[in-house]
Design a protein around this motif. Structure first.
Motif, PDB file in Angstrom:
ATOM      1  N   GLY A  75       0.788  -1.225   0.000  1.00  0.00           N
ATOM      2  CA  GLY A  75       0.000   0.000   0.000  1.00  0.00           C
ATOM      3  C   GLY A  75       0.819   1.273   0.000  1.00  0.00           C
ATOM      4  N   ARG A  76       2.129   1.170  -0.009  1.00  0.00           N
ATOM      5  CA  ARG A  76       2.990   2.352   0.038  1.00  0.00           C
ATOM      6  C   ARG A  76       3.474   2.721  -1.358  1.00  0.00           C
ATOM      7  N   ASP A  77       3.447   4.026  -1.655  1.00  0.00           N
ATOM      8  CA  ASP A  77       3.863   4.506  -2.966  1.00  0.00           C
ATOM      9  C   ASP A  77       5.382   4.484  -3.140  1.00  0.00           C
ATOM     10  N   ASP A  78       6.131   4.526  -2.033  1.00  0.00           N
ATOM     11  CA  ASP A  78       7.591   4.582  -2.138  1.00  0.00           C
ATOM     12  C   ASP A  78       8.225   3.199  -2.248  1.00  0.00           C
ATOM     13  N   LEU A  79       7.418   2.142  -2.192  1.00  0.00           N
ATOM     14  CA  LEU A  79       7.931   0.782  -2.314  1.00  0.00           C
ATOM     15  C   LEU A  79       7.297   0.109  -3.525  1.00  0.00           C
ATOM     16  N   GLN A  80       8.112  -0.606  -4.266  1.00  0.00           N
ATOM     17  CA  GLN A  80       7.616  -1.396  -5.388  1.00  0.00           C
ATOM     18  C   GLN A  80       8.066  -2.840  -5.223  1.00  0.00           C
ATOM     19  N   CYS A  81       7.243  -3.737  -5.757  1.00  0.00           N
ATOM     20  CA  CYS A  81       7.585  -5.171  -5.748  1.00  0.00           C
ATOM     21  C   CYS A  81       7.891  -5.652  -4.342  1.00  0.00           C
ATOM     22  N   PHE A  82       7.054  -5.261  -3.395  1.00  0.00           N
ATOM     23  CA  PHE A  82       7.263  -5.621  -1.992  1.00  0.00           C
ATOM     24  C   PHE A  82       6.916  -7.092  -1.777  1.00  0.00           C
ATOM     25  N   ARG A  83       7.807  -7.817  -1.080  1.00  0.00           N
ATOM     26  CA  ARG A  83       7.580  -9.229  -0.811  1.00  0.00           C
ATOM     27  C   ARG A  83       8.093  -9.577   0.578  1.00  0.00           C
TER      28      ARG A  83
END
Length: 310
Positions: A75-83
């Protein structure tokens, strides 16, 4: 002498069919070239300003369900591809992509139910799998490129299958064949995982797409699960295998289309897997005399690979 002349004509005829398909391939590439420019910009931008971080955390106690942590990260815009990966009963690994100038991601551990968090190690590295977009607009261009390439192929596909229609409605027996193939290949994959014999590496799509969210996830799934398979079936089973099949070279067409299908994916370690898949799809196409059944099998395989991860 007469047999040598007939053999020569046969070889020329096969070369002509292959040359027609190479023209199909060239047209597909040319149509997609304009869409490569924004994708190249995104790739260059990501390579210069983004890194992939891997953080190992340890806790005195932590929840058994990691859904709240995954929801926080996606749900955070500053993180991508969070796992989130579980390393041990009290350790987890966070993997994500963010700007180089930003530090480690620091969730509100207390509100998420994690007690006494300790950062054991952290590492950052250059992004991998840059051949795939990681943004919504990037996947939008891939989707549009696939649609345009498919549209450019359709007139040539109809001529290649003449007088048979490539998209004619398959029979009930054809759908039974599709069901049988999906059940058999699905059971084989589950069995290999259960026996821990499935050492086949994940494709970039299988690694990246499940980590996307929002518009990027929607466009990626529309491309990989619908438009991409339709374009590949039109190009490999339609234009390549279809031409050879129509002229009586079923076996040669099946092998050539499977080989081209495997090489086009550009993953050397997975060429045997894609070659076998290509042979199966060509067989389904030949038995059903339509592109709908192999397309259904192709989509089914992609759904299993993306939505049911190992």
């Amino acid at each position: 002498m007469q047999s040598e002349s007939a053999a020569s004509e046969l070889r020329i005829h096969r070369r002509t069919l292959l040359g027609q398909w190479l023209a199909d391939l060239l047209i597909s590439i040319i149509v997609q070239l304009p869409f490569a420019i924004p994708l190249l910009i995104e790739r260059t931008t990501l390579a210069h300003y983004r890194v992939e971080r891997v953080d190992v955390w340890q806790f005195d106690s932590m929840p058994a369900n990691y859904g709240s942590l995954r929801h926080w990260g996606t749900g955070r815009d500053d993180l991508q591809c969070f796992r989130v990966d579980v390393l041990a009963k009290d350790q987890i690994v966070l993997r994500y992509v963010r700007d180089k100038s930003q530090g480690n991601a620091l969730p509100d551990w207390r509100s998420l139910g994690y007690v006494t968090p300790r950062l054991l190690s952290t590492d950052s590295s250059a992004l991998q799998d840059l051949e795939l977009p990681r943004s919504g607009w990037g996947w939008s261009f891939v989707f549009a490129a696939s649609v345009c390439a498919l549209a450019a192929l359709l007139p040539r596909l109809n001529r290649a299958w003449r007088p048979m229609a490539p998209w004619k409605a398959p029979t009930a027996r054809s759908w039974q064949l599709v069901t049988l193939v999906l059940l058999a290949t699905g059971a084989l994959g589950v069995g290999m995982r259960w026996l821990h014999h499935d050492v086949s590496p994940l494709t970039p799509a299988e690694r990246i797409i499940p980590q996307l969210s929002g518009w990027a996830s929607l466009m990626a799934r529309c491309t990989v699960l619908v438009v991409g398979p339709a374009f590949e079936e039109a190009l490999f089973r339609g234009c390549l295998f279809g031409r050879f099949r129509l002229n009586g070279y079923v076996a040669v067409g099946a092998v050539l289309s499977a080989f081209a299908f495997a090489v086009a994916h550009g993953i050397p370690m997975l060429i045997p897997r894609y070659f076998c898949n290509g042979l199966i799809l060509a067989w389904v196409c030949h038995r059903s005399e339509s592109l709908w059944p192999p397309l259904a099998v192709h989509i089914g395989w992609n759904v299993l690979a993306l939505e049911i991860p190992a």
